[in-house]
Design an enzyme around this catalytic site. Structure first.
Site, PDB file in Angstrom:
ATOM      1  CG  HIS A  27       8.352  76.150  72.251  1.00 25.19           C
ATOM      2  ND1 HIS A  27       6.975  76.079  72.283  1.00 25.19           N
ATOM      3  CD2 HIS A  27       8.774  75.337  73.255  1.00 25.19           C
ATOM      4  CE1 HIS A  27       6.592  75.265  73.244  1.00 25.19           C
ATOM      5  NE2 HIS A  27       7.672  74.815  73.867  1.00 25.19           N
ATOM      6  CG  HIS A  60       6.714  78.699  75.703  1.00 23.72           C
ATOM      7  ND1 HIS A  60       8.010  78.453  75.351  1.00 23.72           N
ATOM      8  CD2 HIS A  60       6.373  77.735  76.591  1.00 23.72           C
ATOM      9  CE1 HIS A  60       8.456  77.390  76.006  1.00 23.72           C
ATOM     10  NE2 HIS A  60       7.479  76.937  76.768  1.00 23.72           N
ATOM     11  CB  CYS A 110       7.771  63.055  85.430  1.00 27.53           C
ATOM     12  SG  CYS A 110       8.367  63.848  83.907  1.00 27.53           S
ATOM     13  CB  CYS A 151       5.588  66.599  84.727  1.00 32.65           C
ATOM     14  SG  CYS A 151       5.159  65.742  83.244  1.00 32.65           S
ATOM     15  CB  CYS A 209       6.744  60.878  82.401  1.00 28.78           C
ATOM     16  SG  CYS A 209       5.756  62.285  81.890  1.00 28.78           S
ATOM     17  CG  HIS A 213       8.079  65.107  79.637  1.00 29.60           C
ATOM     18  ND1 HIS A 213       7.181  65.456  80.616  1.00 29.60           N
ATOM     19  CD2 HIS A 213       8.416  66.257  78.996  1.00 29.60           C
ATOM     20  CE1 HIS A 213       6.995  66.775  80.584  1.00 29.60           C
ATOM     21  NE2 HIS A 213       7.724  67.269  79.614  1.00 29.60           N
ATOM     22  CE  LYS A 225       2.643  70.404  75.620  1.00 28.77           C
ATOM     23  NZ  LYS A 225       3.719  70.486  76.562  1.00 28.77           N
ATOM     24  CE  LYS A 244      16.476  71.931  75.820  1.00 26.17           C
ATOM     25  NZ  LYS A 244      16.928  73.061  75.057  1.00 26.17           N
TER      26      LYS A 244
HETATM   27  N1  MSP Z   1       5.965  76.530  84.643  1.00 23.66           N
HETATM   28  C1  MSP Z   1       4.766  75.814  84.363  1.00 23.66           C
HETATM   29  C2  MSP Z   1       3.547  76.684  84.532  1.00 23.66           C
HETATM   30  C3  MSP Z   1       3.400  77.294  85.887  1.00 23.66           C
HETATM   31  S1  MSP Z   1       2.081  78.430  85.940  1.00 23.66           S
HETATM   32  C4  MSP Z   1       1.899  78.756  87.534  1.00 23.66           C
HETATM   33  C5  MSP Z   1       4.821  75.299  82.938  1.00 23.66           C
HETATM   34  N2  MSP Z   1       5.638  75.971  82.121  1.00 23.66           N
HETATM   35  S2  MSP Z   1       5.919  75.637  80.566  1.00 23.66           S
HETATM   36  O1  MSP Z   1       7.047  76.450  80.177  1.00 23.66           O
HETATM   37  O2  MSP Z   1       6.033  74.236  80.372  1.00 23.66           O
HETATM   38  O3  MSP Z   1       4.705  76.247  79.789  1.00 23.66           O
HETATM   39  C6  MSP Z   1       3.463  75.683  79.859  1.00 23.66           C
HETATM   40  C7  MSP Z   1       2.467  76.419  78.989  1.00 23.66           C
HETATM   41  O4  MSP Z   1       3.009  76.780  77.700  1.00 23.66           O
HETATM   42  C8  MSP Z   1       1.301  75.496  78.653  1.00 23.66           C
HETATM   43  O5  MSP Z   1       0.333  75.432  79.651  1.00 23.66           O
HETATM   44  C9  MSP Z   1       0.769  76.176  77.437  1.00 23.66           C
HETATM   45  O6  MSP Z   1       0.026  77.289  77.842  1.00 23.66           O
HETATM   46  C10 MSP Z   1       2.031  76.619  76.705  1.00 23.66           C
HETATM   47  N3  MSP Z   1       2.492  75.603  75.756  1.00 23.66           N
HETATM   48  C11 MSP Z   1       3.679  74.920  75.765  1.00 23.66           C
HETATM   49  N4  MSP Z   1       3.704  74.088  74.687  1.00 23.66           N
HETATM   50  C12 MSP Z   1       2.562  74.218  73.975  1.00 23.66           C
HETATM   51  C13 MSP Z   1       2.070  73.693  72.776  1.00 23.66           C
HETATM   52  N5  MSP Z   1       2.715  72.824  72.048  1.00 23.66           N
HETATM   53  N6  MSP Z   1       0.857  74.143  72.367  1.00 23.66           N
HETATM   54  C14 MSP Z   1       0.144  75.087  73.041  1.00 23.66           C
HETATM   55  N7  MSP Z   1       0.587  75.580  74.176  1.00 23.66           N
HETATM   56  C15 MSP Z   1       1.754  75.145  74.694  1.00 23.66           C
HETATM   57  O7  MSP Z   1       4.113  74.371  82.629  1.00 23.66           O
END
Ligand code: MSP
Length: 502
Positions: A19, A22, A127, A130, A144, A147, A295, A298
């Site tokens: 999304h 990411h 959680c 997380c 959590c 979430h 934030k 999903k």
């Molecule tokens: N898998 C772990 C990270 C492991 S790294 C060794 C994880 N993954 S995640 O799919 O949840 O992605 C996390 C990252 O996506 C966040 O740290 C951030 O960089 C980015 N983001 C996810 N949602 C976001 C927003 N709403 N806004 C900005 N960045 C966001 O955590």
């Protein structure tokens, strides 16, 4: 200074489709990678997917497939999304690859051999979303804090990582250099976490088998974060190619969201130290993109697929608008209207408009051949300022500020044309001089904007008659006024960024 630059994104969980949140991290990392290449650095840019753990196992069960099928299906969606967004990663790592298992086992065995791992029993609240444990005082009504879902009580035999042994070394490192974590507020946050005191943490699971096996005890797999963080080391050769690892590791820069500071800026450096690796990474931390104050994730139903926005704004329009509109560090409000306004004002009405105007007048009054700029042009100072300011902003990891300085040069050039009105002049020296200046400003703009809008920058480069790949240019030399030597065949074409209606 020319050197090596190893830049990473977090690896994304494969429970969820890519999304905008990411995409935001990945775009920032990509822009930094591109900027550093333009400056002549040797760059290695890594992204990938995080595929183990309870969360993935549960989602796979819910989807009636195996965890590896779940991972295969979703990992490819990330790959496709990054291809669509013109992401220039050099590697895409999956934590289910054999190269990664080798690195995880080797790094954590080193920590074990060095005496930083011990056996115990863990009881705590977990959680699954997380993939993290919480203390009682961190929970909100038993849920959590991120979430807002109930946590699960866990009790099992685990191996513990002796995080507490690293308090002093972590503090010393965090306080040694203000640039280890930028922006500064996030460094202070990490210092605060360490100063609160660090407990030893559970690093293995015996109730789960979807993970990397613990080499010294058959019944256990590593807890997903211990496996995931090591991906960065895997990709540059840890466990397989010590020479390559030694070359790249001291130049590591992690780009990531503020939600994963504890794991990245406290656990990860401690794990490296425990394994005997004393070079610690640098961190570039950004805030959340919020939709209506929430934030994006999903569960919040605010998911927006990057592909939908690319369909409207084009790849370069989307990339530029996202990077320019959200300053790196604080949380930012994300809205379609915001992107649209930015796209129209900076790209359609400013950069695209300048290119259109200039190529049209060159055809009307200069026979379609771009003249050379005036070495003493009033635009020269403005261009030099744009190069200096954007270079400094990229160095401080502030893409939005860098792009602001870039577009200011375009605005200044449009104003210069407005004042000199070359379209009213007869062909001759005067018109040639003005158009040479404008073409040179366009050349420099194309260079400066290329990290954010690489495709459009290349098109502009070609339209003003320059040959070859813009990517082969190198700053600072290429940014010096006078690089447009004149005599180039200029082409007219469709608007680079068609104006969009709301
Ligand atoms: N898998 C772990 C990270 C492991 S790294 C060794 C994880 N993954 S995640 O799919 O949840 O992605 C996390 C990252 O996506 C966040 O740290 C951030 O960089 C980015 N983001 C996810 N949602 C976001 C927003 N709403 N806004 C900005 N960045 C966001 O955590």
């Amino acid at each position: 200074m020319v050197g090596r630059y190893f830049v990473t994104t977090p690896i994304y969980y494969v429970n969820d489709a890519p999304h905008i949140g990411h995409a935001y991290t990945t775009l920032n990392a990509d822009a930094l990678a591109r900027w550093h290449r333009l400056c002549g650095d040797e760059v290695f840019f890594l992204t990938g997917t995080d595929e183990h753990g309870l969360k993935i196992q549960r989602v796979a069960e819910a989807n009636g497939i195996t965890p590896i099928e779940q991972a295969d299906r979703t990992s490819v969606r990330f790959r496709d999304a990054w291809e669509l967004l013109d992401i220039s990663n050099d590697d895409f790592i999956r934590t289910t690859e054999p190269r990664h298992r080798i690195a995880v086992q080797q790094l954590l065995t080193a920590a074990y051999d060095n005496g930083y791992v011990e056996k115990g029993t863990y009881e705590g609240d977990y959680c699954v979303s997380c993939e993290a444990y919480y203390n009682d005082d961190e929970l909100i009504d038993g849920c959590c804090p991120i979430h807002k879902r109930p946590v699960e009580h866990m009790l099992e035999d685990n191996y513990f990582f002796k995080l507490s042994a690293f308090e002093d070394r972590l503090l010393e490192w965090l306080e040694s250099d203000p640039d280890v974590i930028i922006p500064e507020g996030y460094r202070r946050e990490a210092i605060g976490l360490v100063k609160q005191g660090l407990d030893d943490v559970s690093m293995t699971r015996s109730s789960l088998d979807w993970g990397v096996p613990v080499p010294w005890d058959d019944g256990h797999v590593f807890y997903v974060w211990y496996d995931a963080l090591i991906n960065y080391a895997t990709a540059v050769g840890y466990g397989r190619d010590p020479e390559r690892f030694a070359q790249w590791w001291p130049h590591t820069h992690h780009v990531m969201g503020k939600d994963i500071i504890r794991f990245h800026c406290v656990y990860w450096p401690a794990m490296l130290l425990a394994a005997g690796i004393t070079d610690l990474p640098r961190y570039h931390v950004h805030g959340f993109l919020l939709v209506g104050g929430e934030k994006m994730s999903k569960s919040s139903l605010n998911q927006i697929a990057p592909a939908d926005l690319v369909a409207d704004f084009g790849v370069d329009g989307f990339r530029y608008a996202v990077l320019r509109d959200n300053s790196f560090g604080p949380d930012g409000d994300f809205s379609y209207e915001g992107l649209l306004t930015r796209y129209n004002s900076d790209l359609a009405n400013t950069f695209g408009n300048l290119l259109q105007r200039v190529t049209t007048v060159v055809h009307k009054s200069c026979g379609g051949i771009g003249p050379a700029p005036d070495p003493h042009s009033v635009l020269r100072v403005k261009a030099e300022r744009a190069v200096a300011e954007s270079t400094e902003a990229w160095r401080r990891v502030q893409p939005s500020t860098a792009l602001d300085a870039t577009i200011r040069l375009v605005r200044d050039t449009n104003e210069y044309l407005q004042e000199t009105e070359p379209w009213k002049l007869e062909p001759g020296i005067e018109v040639d001089r003005i158009m040479g200046d404008a073409l040179e400003a366009l050349r420099i703009t194309a260079l400066l904007i290329s990290a954010a809008a690489p495709g459009a920058a290349q098109t502009a480069w070609e339209r003003i008659g320059l040959s070859g790949r813009l990517d082969d240019q190198r700053l600072p030399a290429a940014g010096v006024w006078g690089g447009y030597t004149g005599g180039h065949e200029v082409t007219k074409g469709d608007p680079l960024f068609p104006r969009l209606k709301g």
